[in-house]
Design a protein around this motif. Sequence first.
Motif, PDB file in Angstrom:
ATOM      1  N   GLY A  15      30.295 -27.682 -41.773  1.00 45.33           N
ATOM      2  CA  GLY A  15      30.639 -26.660 -42.637  1.00 45.33           C
ATOM      3  C   GLY A  15      29.849 -25.649 -42.630  1.00 45.33           C
ATOM      4  O   GLY A  15      30.195 -24.531 -42.438  1.00 45.33           O
ATOM      5  N   VAL A  16      28.605 -25.915 -43.363  1.00 41.83           N
ATOM      6  CA  VAL A  16      27.741 -24.903 -43.686  1.00 41.83           C
ATOM      7  C   VAL A  16      26.945 -24.406 -42.740  1.00 41.83           C
ATOM      8  O   VAL A  16      26.921 -23.182 -42.544  1.00 41.83           O
ATOM      9  N   ILE A  17      26.416 -25.060 -41.925  1.00 44.90           N
ATOM     10  CA  ILE A  17      25.744 -24.656 -40.733  1.00 44.90           C
ATOM     11  C   ILE A  17      26.453 -23.684 -39.672  1.00 44.90           C
ATOM     12  O   ILE A  17      26.145 -22.619 -39.380  1.00 44.90           O
ATOM     13  N   PRO A  18      27.805 -24.399 -39.353  1.00 45.53           N
ATOM     14  CA  PRO A  18      28.429 -23.398 -38.421  1.00 45.53           C
ATOM     15  C   PRO A  18      28.973 -22.129 -39.226  1.00 45.53           C
ATOM     16  O   PRO A  18      28.917 -21.011 -38.314  1.00 45.53           O
ATOM     17  N   LEU A  19      29.128 -21.945 -40.544  1.00 46.47           N
ATOM     18  CA  LEU A  19      29.485 -20.681 -41.045  1.00 46.47           C
ATOM     19  C   LEU A  19      28.463 -19.755 -41.063  1.00 46.47           C
ATOM     20  O   LEU A  19      28.579 -18.830 -40.700  1.00 46.47           O
ATOM     21  N   LEU A  20      27.201 -20.255 -41.500  1.00 46.68           N
ATOM     22  CA  LEU A  20      25.898 -19.498 -41.276  1.00 46.68           C
ATOM     23  C   LEU A  20      25.685 -19.170 -39.895  1.00 46.68           C
ATOM     24  O   LEU A  20      25.205 -17.822 -39.781  1.00 46.68           O
ATOM     25  N   ALA A  21      25.676 -19.826 -38.890  1.00 51.30           N
ATOM     26  CA  ALA A  21      25.633 -19.686 -37.512  1.00 51.30           C
ATOM     27  C   ALA A  21      26.667 -18.522 -37.024  1.00 51.30           C
ATOM     28  O   ALA A  21      26.355 -17.530 -36.473  1.00 51.30           O
ATOM     29  N   LEU A  22      27.767 -18.705 -37.519  1.00 49.61           N
ATOM     30  CA  LEU A  22      28.843 -17.644 -37.233  1.00 49.61           C
ATOM     31  C   LEU A  22      28.406 -16.372 -37.713  1.00 49.61           C
ATOM     32  O   LEU A  22      28.419 -15.302 -37.180  1.00 49.61           O
ATOM     33  N   GLY A  23      28.070 -16.198 -39.003  1.00 52.68           N
ATOM     34  CA  GLY A  23      27.841 -14.979 -39.779  1.00 52.68           C
ATOM     35  C   GLY A  23      26.411 -14.424 -38.897  1.00 52.68           C
ATOM     36  O   GLY A  23      26.401 -13.020 -38.665  1.00 52.68           O
ATOM     37  N   ILE A  24      25.482 -15.100 -38.356  1.00 48.05           N
ATOM     38  CA  ILE A  24      24.214 -14.518 -37.879  1.00 48.05           C
ATOM     39  C   ILE A  24      24.468 -14.268 -36.499  1.00 48.05           C
ATOM     40  O   ILE A  24      24.329 -13.162 -35.996  1.00 48.05           O
ATOM     41  N   VAL A  25      25.414 -14.671 -35.799  1.00 50.75           N
ATOM     42  CA  VAL A  25      26.088 -14.570 -34.453  1.00 50.75           C
ATOM     43  C   VAL A  25      26.829 -13.048 -34.412  1.00 50.75           C
ATOM     44  O   VAL A  25      26.689 -12.075 -33.665  1.00 50.75           O
ATOM     45  N   SER A  26      27.795 -13.144 -35.469  1.00 53.62           N
ATOM     46  CA  SER A  26      28.272 -11.907 -35.722  1.00 53.62           C
ATOM     47  C   SER A  26      27.609 -10.712 -36.045  1.00 53.62           C
ATOM     48  O   SER A  26      27.531  -9.559 -35.550  1.00 53.62           O
ATOM     49  N   TYR A  27      26.609 -10.896 -36.805  1.00 54.85           N
ATOM     50  CA  TYR A  27      25.587  -9.714 -37.212  1.00 54.85           C
ATOM     51  C   TYR A  27      24.794  -9.438 -35.830  1.00 54.85           C
ATOM     52  O   TYR A  27      24.485  -8.255 -35.514  1.00 54.85           O
ATOM     53  N   ARG A  28      24.318 -10.302 -34.999  1.00 53.11           N
ATOM     54  CA  ARG A  28      23.712 -10.089 -33.987  1.00 53.11           C
ATOM     55  C   ARG A  28      24.451  -9.304 -33.035  1.00 53.11           C
ATOM     56  O   ARG A  28      24.160  -8.715 -32.234  1.00 53.11           O
ATOM     57  N   GLN A  29      25.752  -9.807 -32.818  1.00 49.23           N
ATOM     58  CA  GLN A  29      26.669  -8.965 -31.828  1.00 49.23           C
ATOM     59  C   GLN A  29      26.921  -7.680 -32.428  1.00 49.23           C
ATOM     60  O   GLN A  29      27.007  -6.725 -31.547  1.00 49.23           O
ATOM     61  N   SER A  30      27.019  -7.489 -33.455  1.00 47.12           N
ATOM     62  CA  SER A  30      27.332  -6.044 -34.155  1.00 47.12           C
ATOM     63  C   SER A  30      25.982  -5.170 -33.623  1.00 47.12           C
ATOM     64  O   SER A  30      26.283  -3.911 -33.450  1.00 47.12           O
ATOM     65  N   ILE A  31      24.886  -5.744 -33.969  1.00 40.45           N
ATOM     66  CA  ILE A  31      23.781  -5.004 -33.487  1.00 40.45           C
ATOM     67  C   ILE A  31      23.574  -4.781 -32.323  1.00 40.45           C
ATOM     68  O   ILE A  31      23.243  -3.589 -31.757  1.00 40.45           O
ATOM     69  N   SER A  32      24.007  -5.756 -31.340  1.00 38.19           N
ATOM     70  CA  SER A  32      23.878  -5.457 -29.867  1.00 38.19           C
ATOM     71  C   SER A  32      25.040  -4.501 -29.577  1.00 38.19           C
ATOM     72  O   SER A  32      24.588  -3.566 -28.590  1.00 38.19           O
ATOM     73  N   ALA A  33      25.925  -4.242 -30.160  1.00 34.87           N
ATOM     74  CA  ALA A  33      26.926  -3.216 -30.042  1.00 34.87           C
ATOM     75  C   ALA A  33      26.466  -1.902 -30.215  1.00 34.87           C
ATOM     76  O   ALA A  33      26.656  -0.960 -29.606  1.00 34.87           O
ATOM     77  N   VAL A  34      25.611  -1.773 -31.319  1.00 32.65           N
ATOM     78  CA  VAL A  34      25.093  -0.795 -31.586  1.00 32.65           C
ATOM     79  C   VAL A  34      23.929  -0.330 -30.622  1.00 32.65           C
ATOM     80  O   VAL A  34      23.762   0.993 -30.266  1.00 32.65           O
ATOM     81  N   GLU A  35      23.369  -1.269 -30.240  1.00 30.02           N
ATOM     82  CA  GLU A  35      22.124  -0.964 -29.243  1.00 30.02           C
ATOM     83  C   GLU A  35      22.763  -0.641 -27.935  1.00 30.02           C
ATOM     84  O   GLU A  35      22.409   0.453 -27.336  1.00 30.02           O
ATOM     85  N   GLU A  36      23.885  -1.255 -27.294  1.00 27.78           N
ATOM     86  CA  GLU A  36      24.556  -0.602 -26.200  1.00 27.78           C
ATOM     87  C   GLU A  36      25.155   0.998 -26.457  1.00 27.78           C
ATOM     88  O   GLU A  36      25.059   1.792 -25.575  1.00 27.78           O
TER      89      GLU A  36
END
Length: 599
Positions: A15-36
């Motif tokens: 429960g907790v770790i997948p939620l946090l991982a999902l948030g971190i991955v989503s944040y990383r994806q948004s930053i990657s989109a800005v970088e692109e």
Amino acid sequence: MSLRARMMGLFLALGVIPLLALGIVSYRQSISAVEELLASETENIVRQTAGALESRYARYQSDLTLLAENLETLSLFRAHYDGPSGSWEGVFPAAATYLRQIWDQYRASYRWIEFRDTLGVVIYTLGEIERERFSRADLGDAAIQEELRFTHPVPSPEGSLPLGEVVATASMDQVLPTDVLDQSFGTSGYSVVMDLNEDRILAHPRRSQLQSRASDLVGPNGWQVGLERLFQDDGSFVFRAADSSRVASFVNLETPGWTILATTALDEFAGPFSRTRRLQLLIVGMVTAAVFLAFLLMTGRATRSLESLTRAADAVAGGDYSPPLPPAGSDEVGRLSAAFGVMAGRVEETLRRIQESRHMAVIGEFTSRLSHEIRNPLTSVKLNLQRIERHAAQGRLPEECLGPLEISLSEVDRLDRVVRGVLSLARPRARTTEPCSVHEVLLQAVAAMTPQFEERKIEIEDDLRAVDETILGDAEALQGVFLNLFLNAADAMPDGGRISITTQNISDPHDRSTLVEVKVHDTGPGVSPEIAQKVFEPFFSTKSEGTGFGLSVASSTVQDHGGTLRLQPATEEGGGAVFEVEFPLAGRQGGGEGEGVSA
């Protein structure tokens, strides 16, 4: 590891770790989109800048080609090589006039232009003279460092070696104008022009960087980007400058061999995304914390209840049949707690009866009740576990859950087998339940005892006054009850006597229903108060050959029929014994401890 720790670990893992991982991955994806996005925008800028610089450089090269290949320049070089005896005096004035006319057009772009022979000797100069250049250099004029040099060979008409070269210098601001280099994406964006082959910076928004080494700007002491990466045709990368992350795109030109680079700060554009993502992570964290606390409270209550049940089970095993139990509820643990309390009470009662009677019928009753109280919640637990197992088999739960579920189901099956094994230790004899007449049962019992009564000279008196005497029960078992009472009365009168049998309808003082009462009164010595307290206990008998089961079994049979069997207190010495039996009528039967006579 405790059950609570395992459940919390499972909750954290699933429960907790997948939620946090999902948030971190989503944040990383948004930053990657800005970088692109920034890489795409800076690439557009750098290509526009590269196109403009190539065009300007080509124009400068075209100018030098015109200066190096016109007839006047060729004539000037021939006259120079012919010497004083040649045609220098005739050629020089015309060539100089032509070149000065061209200089009037070029002076806005060049600082000076020189025509040099193959030995480097200056034949002719346009613009600043040599002395002026040296003077400026001696004065340390920084502007002389901010210039670009262009060369073009002077071809020989015969196709042999060049006659010399045309050398020109132009201001850096002319070749690399600020209006071209000022293109940027964002307020923090800027462009850089580098000559990697000569390892110098040609254009930079900070003039202090001009003519410095490109490797110092890009390498370990600067952006920490490998210089070899910039030798590719083009590309993009992310680097750190001061405390900011930046995105850069570059293009390498063929002519001239320059590297054009455009960069902008990632934080300027990722800031809103970062704030939004931080807010989302905060919300996810708060929701996760709330769910975690709720789960902690729920599992804490459940595990505390299970721990209490475990301690209660240990207490019951130690002989304490009234241990503290968690409060009963509507969930499985609450129902299990209630069932455990009922079971503990009945275990205590049954064990007391077993200790008193040591009779297999009591063991059978114990095992039947134990099976009823345990197997019902056990069946509910098993059904729920099987349902979860089906979900896990269909992929709705992680594969890691299958192992614990299979172990739990195996243990439930084992517990069910244990309960069935205990139940099979002593199962009471099945009895039929049907309407039967108490009077008829009494008469049949008297008829069966008549030979013994006659042999012992015992008279029978009956006064069967009950109007309604039909009950639900097992006639054969009831006959055994009265036979036991008659035998005890006969044994109490070895020299003869009288047995009086009376029946009547009475009202039940508890619910005002009508009962049928049977009294068996003998004329024997009676029962002393000390013995009267033990007559219904198993294995108790005043006769040396007695087993002590008669009255105990009779009492149990009466109770199974919802009735009561008791011995009236003696009124006087030698007044005989009076046993009273009360049964609920057929319309009222079903209550009491004997409810549910086996069919």
